[in-house]
Design an enzyme around this catalytic site. Sequence first.
Site, PDB file in Angstrom:
ATOM      1  CG  HIS A   1      -0.216  -0.003   2.524  1.00  0.00           C
ATOM      2  ND1 HIS A   1       0.419   1.103   3.042  1.00  0.00           N
ATOM      3  CD2 HIS A   1      -0.023  -1.002   3.425  1.00  0.00           C
ATOM      4  CE1 HIS A   1       0.970   0.801   4.196  1.00  0.00           C
ATOM      5  NE2 HIS A   1       0.728  -0.470   4.454  1.00  0.00           N
TER       6      HIS A   1
ATOM      7  CG  ASP B   1       5.339  -3.481   6.393  1.00  0.00           C
ATOM      8  OD1 ASP B   1       4.292  -4.079   6.686  1.00  0.00           O
ATOM      9  OD2 ASP B   1       5.922  -2.714   7.190  1.00  0.00           O
TER      10      ASP B   1
END
Length: 515
Positions: A108, A404
């Site tokens: 994102h 992540d």
Amino acid sequence: MLARNRFLLLVVVGGAVLAIISLSLQFLNLIPTTPIVEERPFQAADGGAGVALGKSRKRVFPVPHTQEPNPISEAYGYCNIPNHTEQAWEGHSPADYKLLSVQVMIRHGDRYPLYSIPKTKRPAIDCTLSVNRNPSHPLLNSFIGHMGLGGRGHWETSLSSVPRLPNHSACEMGELTQTGVVQHLRNGQLLHQTYKRHNLIPSDWSPRQVWVETTGKSRTLQSGLAFLYGLLPDFDWTKLTVRHQWSTLFCGSACDCPARNRYLEEEQRRQYRLRVSDTELERTYADMARTLGLPTRQLRAANPIDSLLCHLCHGISFPCTTVGESGTKGCLTMAQFAVIRRQQLDDEVERRRVGLYRKYAVLAMYPYLNRTATKMERVAKDNEAGRQPRAEGEEVFTLSSAHDVTMAPLLSALGLEEARFPRFAARVVFELWKSPPATQGQPKKKAGKGAKAKDGELFIRVLYNGNDVTFHTTFCRSHNLSASQPLCPLKNFLSFVRRDMFSVTSKTSSNSYDS
């Protein structure tokens, strides 16, 4: 005169030799002569202005350091400020090779912090979208309008209530910012420019040919939609289904793996031991807590680095607070931030050395990589010579919008442990290529009576943030770059996923995943 003529002859011959060498390198190393590069002015980390130059393909890996890396410049790279140079090496191959499919995982974009620092004001950031506020993008206004038509799309039930646009004037925790939207509009547009000449996604694409999946967080859903809109402006909502991945590991129905969880627990204990043994870090936390009038333990639990990164990325001064009856004003400093970032960089080095995270990563990302391999096999079969393709086609483009904690283990599982930690709006791209039936440099062979001419061979490329990292992966690190086809054979990847990747955990087959 004779000497002058000899000199001119040497110049001409030398130029020709250099040209031949250059062409050879372009073919053997897949260095395109016209990469997609946007060069724009940017604000440097020291506040000055500059012009960013095109990045080397190998900049995705840290240059071997004779001194410690600068934690501040590393942090600015993590921000991925969208007015810096961007380039895309995706879509480049030897002449006449056919691009069959592309699978992309994105992290994102820029988001508001997940944690707040006690006794300080939260960063003042507006999470509504406005074309009049920087950073902006030429597609931003039409993107906003198109998202208003999203009710025409097909949504898995759990996603139907998630907002398609960030919409709070005072950002909520973890909310995607306008910066995050612009980052992915640019990512999608870059790949639109590089893939359109391959006609990867036909103008009349079928619902089966474009696969979009995301976790249930608004920041991943919105990032995925921004990326998709940059790739396919004004796409037909009625043909799109947005699918929900319940796990951040994108493991689908194969998420149960006790061995994976054990490696993660061991890795987390290693991280903790390294942190508490760092006297400079502990002293810095104590100084910060004293400045804010907090217990050190409470400050550490508030994860101040997350909020401080937001301040840095958005050019906001680090937070201050009024302490005690005297009304003394205390502020957190860049030096304190640098110590925490330095420790994070040290942890990455230690993580690679110990190897626990790699074992976790291999087991964590097996389901995703196995699904990636299976999709490639289906697309390849659909493109076999003499075969009638399915009417609705196969998944030529897959977009997985993740975090992540998804991308970091993916990089590690592929053997790309030297790659930089996933920045905001990072992307990993898997490309499937097919060579011409008569491979380059080889004469065409006539098929015997009743025999079928040999079909083209299949190859894979892996790219990280636009850089070709294929030959840094475990499965293609030893591939002969001077072979007749300078791409990585798909069979290398298939063998790696189905068998070889488990060697790092002393397992011999994918059956160990359920151990």
